[in-house]
Write an enzyme that holds these catalytic residues in place. Structure first.
Site, PDB file in Angstrom:
ATOM      1  N   ASN A  78      -7.271  -2.208  14.577  1.00 36.28           N
ATOM      2  CA  ASN A  78      -8.702  -2.326  14.248  1.00 36.28           C
ATOM      3  C   ASN A  78      -8.973  -3.529  13.337  1.00 36.28           C
ATOM      4  O   ASN A  78     -10.066  -3.679  12.821  1.00 36.28           O
ATOM      5  CB  ASN A  78      -9.201  -1.037  13.574  1.00 36.28           C
ATOM      6  CG  ASN A  78      -8.522  -0.785  12.232  1.00 36.28           C
ATOM      7  OD1 ASN A  78      -7.656  -1.545  11.814  1.00 36.28           O
ATOM      8  ND2 ASN A  78      -8.917   0.273  11.557  1.00 36.28           N
ATOM      9  N   ASP A  92       0.827  -1.216   0.000  1.00 40.17           N
ATOM     10  CA  ASP A  92       0.000   0.000   0.000  1.00 40.17           C
ATOM     11  C   ASP A  92       0.857   1.260   0.000  1.00 40.17           C
ATOM     12  O   ASP A  92       2.026   1.224   0.373  1.00 40.17           O
ATOM     13  CB  ASP A  92      -0.941  -0.001   1.219  1.00 40.17           C
ATOM     14  CG  ASP A  92      -0.279  -0.562   2.465  1.00 40.17           C
ATOM     15  OD1 ASP A  92       0.946  -0.407   2.604  1.00 40.17           O
ATOM     16  OD2 ASP A  92      -0.983  -1.164   3.285  1.00 40.17           O
ATOM     17  N   GLU A 134      -9.648  -1.333   5.686  1.00 36.91           N
ATOM     18  CA  GLU A 134     -10.189  -0.972   6.998  1.00 36.91           C
ATOM     19  C   GLU A 134     -11.495  -1.738   7.235  1.00 36.91           C
ATOM     20  O   GLU A 134     -12.134  -2.214   6.280  1.00 36.91           O
ATOM     21  CB  GLU A 134     -10.450   0.542   7.047  1.00 36.91           C
ATOM     22  CG  GLU A 134      -9.232   1.414   6.742  1.00 36.91           C
ATOM     23  CD  GLU A 134      -8.177   1.429   7.870  1.00 36.91           C
ATOM     24  OE1 GLU A 134      -8.177   0.520   8.718  1.00 36.91           O
ATOM     25  OE2 GLU A 134      -7.359   2.371   7.876  1.00 36.91           O
ATOM     26  N   HIS A 188      -7.364  -4.262  10.447  1.00 37.37           N
ATOM     27  CA  HIS A 188      -7.106  -4.116   9.000  1.00 37.37           C
ATOM     28  C   HIS A 188      -5.908  -4.953   8.570  1.00 37.37           C
ATOM     29  O   HIS A 188      -5.010  -5.228   9.363  1.00 37.37           O
ATOM     30  CB  HIS A 188      -6.955  -2.645   8.586  1.00 37.37           C
ATOM     31  CG  HIS A 188      -5.680  -1.957   8.990  1.00 37.37           C
ATOM     32  ND1 HIS A 188      -5.611  -0.611   9.252  1.00 37.37           N
ATOM     33  CD2 HIS A 188      -4.407  -2.400   9.152  1.00 37.37           C
ATOM     34  CE1 HIS A 188      -4.376  -0.264   9.549  1.00 37.37           C
ATOM     35  NE2 HIS A 188      -3.628  -1.327   9.497  1.00 37.37           N
TER      36      HIS A 188
HETATM   37  C1  F6R Z   1       1.356  -1.308   5.995  1.00 38.54           C
HETATM   38  C2  F6R Z   1       0.255  -2.231   6.209  1.00 38.54           C
HETATM   39  C3  F6R Z   1      -0.505  -2.181   7.490  1.00 38.54           C
HETATM   40  C4  F6R Z   1       0.384  -2.513   8.689  1.00 38.54           C
HETATM   41  C5  F6R Z   1      -0.420  -2.453   9.982  1.00 38.54           C
HETATM   42  C6  F6R Z   1       0.464  -2.679  11.202  1.00 38.54           C
HETATM   43  O1  F6R Z   1       1.979  -1.590   4.764  1.00 38.54           O
HETATM   44  O2  F6R Z   1      -0.027  -3.006   5.356  1.00 38.54           O
HETATM   45  O3  F6R Z   1      -1.573  -3.093   7.436  1.00 38.54           O
HETATM   46  O4  F6R Z   1       0.938  -3.787   8.521  1.00 38.54           O
HETATM   47  O5  F6R Z   1      -1.035  -1.209  10.095  1.00 38.54           O
HETATM   48  O6  F6R Z   1       1.346  -1.608  11.328  1.00 38.54           O
HETATM   49  P1  F6R Z   1       2.513  -1.668  12.386  1.00 38.54           P
HETATM   50  O7  F6R Z   1       3.434  -2.746  11.966  1.00 38.54           O
HETATM   51  O8  F6R Z   1       3.179  -0.322  12.319  1.00 38.54           O
HETATM   52  O9  F6R Z   1       1.883  -1.951  13.714  1.00 38.54           O
END
Ligand code: F6R
Length: 244
Positions: free
Chosen positions: A131, A63, A138, A133
């Site tokens: 949350n 992303d 989301e 995702h």
């Molecule tokens: C980012 C992504 C998100 C993160 C998730 C956890 O490329 O795909 O889904 O993996 O938000 O983020 P962290 O590792 O910072 O807790």
């Protein structure tokens, strides 16, 4: 179950080695975020010391924030290449495929086709939002999506705040969709820390539903979930690792 993010590194590196051992320039798709910091440091060391070669695979990621070109601070590709400089060399050589950041429909379809031409994702690394995702799908995102533009949840923006200060975090991103993620041959999701415990419980014990996009991992035949004790703390029986 692993003790912490550092302890997951050897397992993640062996996932990379397993896919490289099969040859044929496999496509590896990385996730960004704090969860994979230790892994990217270790991957850079492996490459610098000649134990893994960046000529053996094609790289991509999940992303990107809208209008964040690869060189822009705060963006996902910027973060990946900062944490793991060998990926910057891949980007320069054209063997790291960045997610198109402007959200034009045609560019997202073209990216999806590029991933297919590269053989499809053989190894997909995933984190999870508190949350529930995965990538930036989301809660409420339909489960049949491919690459699309999304509005970021407030909790997601809050968690991203530190990388953008003094500015506000972006509101929109281009993200791989749930359907695209499920197309990966091997999925490895990591979650570390208490803040992820509730999301992990919903992912593994809840119904498969768009209320917790990560719950779709229950439907994947070749998924591994790596958790530390805190992230696993709300699981029934505290079974800490699940895989299909
Ligand atoms: C980012 C992504 C998100 C993160 C998730 C956890 O490329 O795909 O889904 O993996 O938000 O983020 P962290 O590792 O910072 O807790």
């Amino acid at each position: 179950m692993v003790a912490n993010a550092d302890a997951a590194v050897p397992l993640l590196l062996s996932e990379v080695r397993n896919v490289l051992a099969r040859g044929n320039l496999p496509l590896i798709s990385f996730a960004t975020g704090g969860t994979f910091g230790a892994f990217f440091r270790a991957l850079a060391t492996e490459v610098q010391q000649g134990r893994i070669s960046t000529t053996e695979f094609i790289g991509t990621h999940l992303d990107e924030y809208i209008a964040y070109e690869p060189q822009r601070r705060g963006g996902m590709v910027h973060e990946l290449t900062l944490r793991c400089p060998p990926l910057r060399e891949m980007l320069a050589r054209g063997t790291f495929l960045p997610v198109p950041c402007h959200g034009a429909e045609g560019s997202m379809r073209a990216h999806e086709e590029r991933l297919q031409r590269a053989g499809g994702v053989k190894l997909q690394l995933l984190g999870i939002g508190r949350n529930g995702h995965i990538a930036f799908n989301e809660p409420g995102t339909p489960l049949d999506t491919r690459f699309h533009v999304t509005e970021l949840a407030e909790s997601t923006r809050l968690d991203a705040r530190s990388r953008f200060v003094p500015d506000e975090p972006p509101k929109r991103a281009v993200t791989s969709g749930v359907q695209t993620i499920l197309g990966g041959e091997r999925l490895v999701l990591c979650a570390f820390g208490q803040a992820k415990a509730e999301a992990v419980r919903s992912m593994l014990h809840g119904d498969v539903s768009s209320a917790c996009p990560a719950s779709v991992l229950q439907r994947h035949p070749n998924a591994l979930v790596l958790l530390d004790t805190e992230a696993a703390s709300l699981l029934e029986g505290n079974a800490a690792a699940a895989g299909g």
